[in-house]
Design a protein around this motif. Structure first.
Motif, PDB file in Angstrom:
ATOM      1  N   GLY A  59       0.827  -1.201   0.000  1.00  0.00           N
ATOM      2  CA  GLY A  59       0.000   0.000   0.000  1.00  0.00           C
ATOM      3  C   GLY A  59       0.859   1.248   0.000  1.00  0.00           C
ATOM      4  N   THR A  60       0.235   2.382  -0.263  1.00  0.00           N
ATOM      5  CA  THR A  60       0.971   3.646  -0.270  1.00  0.00           C
ATOM      6  C   THR A  60       0.559   4.564   0.866  1.00  0.00           C
ATOM      7  OG1 THR A  60      -0.619   4.579  -1.831  1.00  0.00           O
ATOM      8  CG2 THR A  60       1.381   3.620  -2.758  1.00  0.00           C
ATOM      9  N   ASN A 122      -4.072   1.741   9.170  1.00  0.00           N
ATOM     10  CA  ASN A 122      -4.324   3.095   8.645  1.00  0.00           C
ATOM     11  C   ASN A 122      -3.302   4.081   9.203  1.00  0.00           C
ATOM     12  OD1 ASN A 122      -6.778   2.694   7.106  1.00  0.00           O
ATOM     13  ND2 ASN A 122      -7.700   2.193   9.070  1.00  0.00           N
ATOM     14  N   PRO A 123      -2.901   5.070   8.408  1.00  0.00           N
ATOM     15  CA  PRO A 123      -1.924   6.054   8.880  1.00  0.00           C
ATOM     16  C   PRO A 123      -2.542   7.100   9.811  1.00  0.00           C
ATOM     17  CG  PRO A 123      -2.501   6.509   6.616  1.00  0.00           C
ATOM     18  CD  PRO A 123      -3.191   5.236   6.993  1.00  0.00           C
ATOM     19  N   THR A 124      -3.836   7.067  10.017  1.00  0.00           N
ATOM     20  CA  THR A 124      -4.471   8.062  10.888  1.00  0.00           C
ATOM     21  C   THR A 124      -4.836   7.477  12.219  1.00  0.00           C
ATOM     22  OG1 THR A 124      -6.634   7.524   9.961  1.00  0.00           O
ATOM     23  CG2 THR A 124      -5.440   9.361   8.993  1.00  0.00           C
TER      24      THR A 124
END
Length: 124
Positions: A59-60, A122-124
């Motif tokens: 993923g990015t 998730n990045p959040t």
């Protein structure tokens, strides 16, 4: 899954401050009966054929498991409702912990499968 453990938060804080922490080179998924940010996963099965599974992410932004994860049990292991990520195949440091979308009751031999793309960080 985006519940960073205290260990992972400290690791990231050192990285952001250029304090060169030792980042994990391999990540393993584990199952358990509970978990917290402070302690990581709780109630991880012992025996019954259970072993943590190596995870490769892709993923990015949000990261997801590239391949299905299969936890094989040779006997009952109770009700497993959480998944965690660790930096070692046994022991090690907890990185993330999160409830499964549905708890799984292992009342005998069988397999718990997490489909490819279903384990999302998730990045959040």
């Amino acid at each position: 899954m985006s519940d960073l453990t205290d260990y992972a938060r400290n690791l990231l804080a050192r990285a952001v401050c250029a304090r060169a922490p030792s980042l994990p080179s391999t990540v393993y998924a584990a199952l358990g009966t509970g978990g917290t940010a402070a302690a990581g996963l709780a109630g991880e099965p012992v025996g019954s054929g259970y072993a943590r599974q190596r995870v490769t992410f892709t993923g990015t932004g949000a990261q997801s498991n590239a391949e299905a994860l299969r936890f094989v049990f040779s006997a009952s292991a109770g009700t497993l409702g959480y998944v965690g990520l660790y930096d070692a195949a046994s022991g090690g440091n907890p990185l993330l912990v999160s409830p499964l979308s549905a708890a799984v009751a292992m009342t005998g031999a069988g397999t718990v499968t997490i489909a490819a793309g279903a384990l999302v960080v998730n990045p959040t």
